[in-house]
Write a protein that holds these residues in place. Sequence first.
Motif, PDB file in Angstrom:
ATOM      1  N   GLY A  80     -13.579 -26.953  25.143  1.00  0.00           N
ATOM      2  CA  GLY A  80     -14.827 -27.532  25.611  1.00  0.00           C
ATOM      3  C   GLY A  80     -15.949 -26.523  25.813  1.00  0.00           C
ATOM      4  N   ALA A  81     -15.669 -25.222  25.638  1.00  0.00           N
ATOM      5  CA  ALA A  81     -16.718 -24.209  25.772  1.00  0.00           C
ATOM      6  C   ALA A  81     -17.517 -24.111  24.467  1.00  0.00           C
ATOM      7  CB  ALA A  81     -16.102 -22.865  26.133  1.00  0.00           C
ATOM      8  N   THR A  85     -18.959 -19.874  16.223  1.00  0.00           N
ATOM      9  CA  THR A  85     -18.300 -19.585  14.949  1.00  0.00           C
ATOM     10  C   THR A  85     -17.316 -20.691  14.594  1.00  0.00           C
ATOM     11  OG1 THR A  85     -18.596 -17.203  15.166  1.00  0.00           O
ATOM     12  CG2 THR A  85     -16.786 -17.945  13.765  1.00  0.00           C
ATOM     13  N   ALA A  86     -16.545 -21.132  15.590  1.00  0.00           N
ATOM     14  CA  ALA A  86     -15.572 -22.195  15.330  1.00  0.00           C
ATOM     15  C   ALA A  86     -16.274 -23.493  14.930  1.00  0.00           C
ATOM     16  CB  ALA A  86     -14.695 -22.410  16.569  1.00  0.00           C
ATOM     17  N   ALA A  87     -17.420 -23.767  15.533  1.00  0.00           N
ATOM     18  CA  ALA A  87     -18.167 -24.979  15.184  1.00  0.00           C
ATOM     19  C   ALA A  87     -18.607 -24.937  13.726  1.00  0.00           C
ATOM     20  CB  ALA A  87     -19.383 -25.133  16.099  1.00  0.00           C
TER      21      ALA A  87
END
Length: 203
Positions: A80-81, A85-87
């Motif tokens: 939830g943070a 980069t992951a997005a």
Amino acid sequence: MDDPVLRRLLAGFRAFHARHCEREAESWERLVREGQRPEVLVIGCSDSRVDPALLLDARPGELFVVRNVAALVPPHAPDGAEHGTAAAIEFAVRVLGVRHVLVLGHGRCAGIAAAREGVPDGCGDYLAPWTRIVADAVAGLEDPAERERAGVRRSLENLRSYPWVREAEAAGRLAVHGWRFDLERGRLEGYDEAAGGFRPLAP
Ligand SMILES: [Zn+2]
């Protein structure tokens, strides 16, 4: 516009406009009309010397790029943070359906150096936890090039911690690659997973 830096940037944009919005307007309009369909996600370093689009002579629409300090992929952590980069990886893989993910490390990478030698004073808020992604992988390595290669390998490992990356790779829809641009020699090398080492790619 008095600032010479901004003047240079605007001259650069005029050159882009003349080429892509005028001379090659047809291909630009197609991109606008049909949207982007890049086949490649590049994860590169923010270092100003290693722009993937310039290094790979890419055209608009060809590369979906995320750049960060040291070209690192953080491990899968859907907590939830805010994970920029992951997005970008999620969007590229799950929505755009890219066929290739390319981790592009480079020589003389200050981010990789900081992972071993510590971040500059006063940069503990974000740089320190970020570079810890690769800290244990580079800890025992004296040669900066070997540390950069270890950074690329760590990012490949972490890429595969994302379940939808693993699934796409297993289904043959996605291939992941680790490359390193050798800044001093102006050469590109790639990680050969079967052989467990890097080998020259170009020139
Ligand atoms: Zn770098």
